[in-house]
Enzyme design. Structure first.
Site, PDB file in Angstrom:
ATOM      1  N   LYS A   3      -7.105  -3.361   2.557  1.00  0.00           N
ATOM      2  CA  LYS A   3      -6.894  -3.142   3.878  1.00  0.00           C
ATOM      3  C   LYS A   3      -7.513  -1.848   4.187  1.00  0.00           C
ATOM      4  CE  LYS A   3      -2.870  -5.888   5.286  1.00  0.00           C
ATOM      5  NZ  LYS A   3      -1.585  -5.704   5.856  1.00  0.00           N
TER       6      LYS A   3
ATOM      7  N   ARG B 172      -2.876   3.898   5.814  1.00  0.00           N
ATOM      8  CA  ARG B 172      -2.764   3.549   4.364  1.00  0.00           C
ATOM      9  C   ARG B 172      -3.852   4.592   3.780  1.00  0.00           C
ATOM     10  NH1 ARG B 172      -3.194  -1.032   7.330  1.00  0.00           N
ATOM     11  NH2 ARG B 172      -1.232  -2.552   7.278  1.00  0.00           N
TER      12      ARG B 172
ATOM     13  N   SER C  33       0.773  -1.431   0.145  1.00  0.00           N
ATOM     14  CA  SER C  33      -0.007   0.043  -0.099  1.00  0.00           C
ATOM     15  C   SER C  33       0.919   1.057  -0.123  1.00  0.00           C
ATOM     16  CB  SER C  33      -1.048   0.064   1.302  1.00  0.00           C
ATOM     17  OG  SER C  33      -0.088  -0.185   2.293  1.00  0.00           O
TER      18      SER C  33
ATOM     19  N   GLU D 291      11.338   2.580   9.817  1.00  0.00           N
ATOM     20  CA  GLU D 291      11.603   1.124   9.328  1.00  0.00           C
ATOM     21  C   GLU D 291      12.570   1.591   8.102  1.00  0.00           C
ATOM     22  OE1 GLU D 291       7.875  -0.659   7.969  1.00  0.00           O
ATOM     23  OE2 GLU D 291       7.924   0.593   6.183  1.00  0.00           O
TER      24      GLU D 291
ATOM     25  N   GLN E 220       1.420   4.344   1.816  1.00  0.00           N
ATOM     26  CA  GLN E 220       1.280   4.458   3.290  1.00  0.00           C
ATOM     27  C   GLN E 220       2.460   5.115   4.043  1.00  0.00           C
ATOM     28  OE1 GLN E 220       3.683   0.627   5.182  1.00  0.00           O
ATOM     29  NE2 GLN E 220       2.405  -0.026   3.392  1.00  0.00           N
TER      30      GLN E 220
ATOM     31  N   HIS F 113       5.433   6.168   1.247  1.00  0.00           N
ATOM     32  CA  HIS F 113       6.179   5.101   0.677  1.00  0.00           C
ATOM     33  C   HIS F 113       5.378   3.872   0.329  1.00  0.00           C
ATOM     34  CE1 HIS F 113       6.430   3.978   4.817  1.00  0.00           C
ATOM     35  NE2 HIS F 113       6.389   2.419   4.360  1.00  0.00           N
TER      36      HIS F 113
ATOM     37  N   HIS G 142       4.159   5.849   8.293  1.00  0.00           N
ATOM     38  CA  HIS G 142       3.909   5.569   9.800  1.00  0.00           C
ATOM     39  C   HIS G 142       4.047   6.698  10.626  1.00  0.00           C
ATOM     40  CE1 HIS G 142       4.311   1.540   8.108  1.00  0.00           C
ATOM     41  NE2 HIS G 142       5.622   1.658   7.716  1.00  0.00           N
TER      42      HIS G 142
ATOM     43  N   LYS H 274       6.793   3.500  14.126  1.00  0.00           N
ATOM     44  CA  LYS H 274       7.347   2.713  13.503  1.00  0.00           C
ATOM     45  C   LYS H 274       8.356   3.028  12.158  1.00  0.00           C
ATOM     46  CE  LYS H 274       5.735  -1.390  10.650  1.00  0.00           C
ATOM     47  NZ  LYS H 274       4.545  -1.812   9.798  1.00  0.00           N
TER      48      LYS H 274
END
Length: 436
Positions: free
Chosen positions: A314, A308, A121, A150, A123, A289, A125, A148
């Site tokens: 989702k 998202r 997706s 990453e 998205q 991203h 964080h 989050k």
């Protein structure tokens, strides 16, 4: 006799429709190498393995860690606790004193391997403050209160979208792709072009306005404009024309995967990166991203919070995403995250992002080296063997632990580990830790 502080783990494979099929998946390859009894189904997608969890039939994400959705299983019958999370709860000193105190006795990172066949997706964080707010408001969609950040490190050629393109690039697409401009609207598009001669704050405001106009477009209108664009590009491609200047191949690919989805237009806003093996991108809070295709090692803070807005079946939360994003344009090369070569160890590269939760080390050891000493750290760590075969021993261990491709080893803080190569094959290993 002292309890073992270095031991092997099993891994969980998470099931997602975007995973690579069968033996094309790096996750499946690691699974098959580490477990000879694992049968690889060529018609099943294998997406994500989290070292520290168990395997299942879809080879997409391998998880390694103590996250509640997949606590790693301990493969050492001398240890009474069944999972890594249980063991750390009763042995928090294994984390290292700084890590234990900073993260309240919890392992602060989650380590993964991803095999991506279809796009994940669009998205971002949340930071900690927003994560706490979202978790309080909608815990069914935002399951914890942690941030989050990453990082993805390519194992194979790995394609993804990351951060906003330069405004100059976006303005060019607004000229070349009329369907894209239609959804943005003339006023917002003009405002963005005019921001080129103004300060960064005005540019960010104009960029936010354009992106929000796109993402909040009516579904019916999006489908109409996307169908027009797909038809136009398809006709040009059929006529033998190169459509790279409008990302034609990628647009058709995403539309095939997610017909009529607003996320297909996001390629005109976001940088397209193709990472070579060993190259990385770091995704701090609020950076938009999407992973598109390939295999990677991924490390993140121990959280499952994702906001998202497209290319997904989702839950989507467009208002939150548009409000939270960092509207800072940059060229694609600025999104590459470079490792630092160790001065002490010629085989070691360190990916050390600007967050306290995690660091990743890559070790590339030639097959001509008979024995390799793993650096002792004041942090618990998880080591993943991607290539090669060794036996791992420690000064306190009764017996060496065999470790081959796909094997995962937990290493307690300040533990010294020696790896003896069992075949003259080059080693490739990744190690997640927390360097405070």
């Amino acid at each position: 006799m002292a309890a073992p502080r270095v031991f092997p783990l099993s891994c969980v494979v998470q099931q997602y429709a975007w995973g690579k099929m069968g033996s094309n998946s790096e996750v499946a390859r690691l699974l098959a190498s580490s477990d000879p009894l694992a049968g690889i189904s060529e018609d099943k997608p294998y997406a994500e393995v989290r070292p520290g969890l168990y395997f299942s039939s879809l080879y997409q994400k391998l998880w390694m860690g103590t996250h509640p959705r997949g606590d790693a299983k301990i493969l050492d019958n001398r240890i009474s606790q069944k999972t890594l999370g249980q063991w750390i709860a009763e042995n928090p000193d294994c984390l290292g004193s700084k890590v234990k105190d900073t993260f309240n006795g919890k392992l602060p990172f989650l380590f993964k391997v991803l095999s991506v066949e279809t796009a994940l997706s669009i998205q971002a964080h949340p930071n900690k403050a927003l994560a706490e707010k979202l978790h309080l408001q909608a815990p069914q969609h935002y399951p914890d209160a942690n941030h989050k950040p990453e990082m993805a490190i390519a194992l194979t050629s790995f394609q993804g979208l990351c951060g906003f393109r330069t405004v100059e690039e976006i303005v060019t697409f607004l000229t070349k792709v009329p369907e894209f401009r239609f959804l943005i609207g003339d006023n917002a598009a003009t405002q963005l072009k005019q921001s080129l001669s103004r300060d960064s704050q005005a540019m960010a405001s104009a960029l936010q306005s354009c992106f929000s106009h796109l993402m909040k477009s009516e579904k019916k209108v999006v489908e109409q404009q996307l169908n027009l664009l797909v038809k136009r590009i398809s006709q040009q491609v059929a006529a033998g024309n190169n459509m790279e200047d409008v990302c034609g191949e990628l647009l058709l690919q995403l539309h095939q995967q997610y017909p009529g989805d607003i996320g297909c237009f996001a390629i005109y806003f976001l940088n397209l990166l193709t990472l070579k093996p060993g190259e990385a991108m770091f995704l701090e809070a609020n950076v938009p991203h999407a992973y598109l295709k390939g295999d990677c090692v991924e490390c993140m803070a121990c959280s499952d919070n994702t906001v998202r807005a497209g290319l997904t079946p989702k839950f989507i939360d467009v208002p939150t995403l548009c409000e939270m994003l960092s509207y800072t344009p940059s060229p694609s090369e600025d999104r590459l995250f470079l490792p630092i070569r160790s001065q002490e160890d010629p085989y070691l590269s360190v990916y050390d992002p600007p967050v306290p939760d995690f660091t990743v080390m890559k070790m590339e050891v030639p097959g001509s080296v008979a024995e390799y000493k793993v650096l002792a750290l004041d942090s618990a760590s998880i080591l993943l063997m991607v290539q090669g075969a060794v036996t791992a021993s420690t000064p306190t261990a009764q017996a060496a632990v065999p470790l081959q491709c796909g094997g995962v080893l937990f290493i307690g803080a300040n533990e010294s580990v020696s790896l003896k190569l069992t075949a003259p094959e080059d080693l490739l290993m990744f190690r997640a830790c927390c360097l405070l």
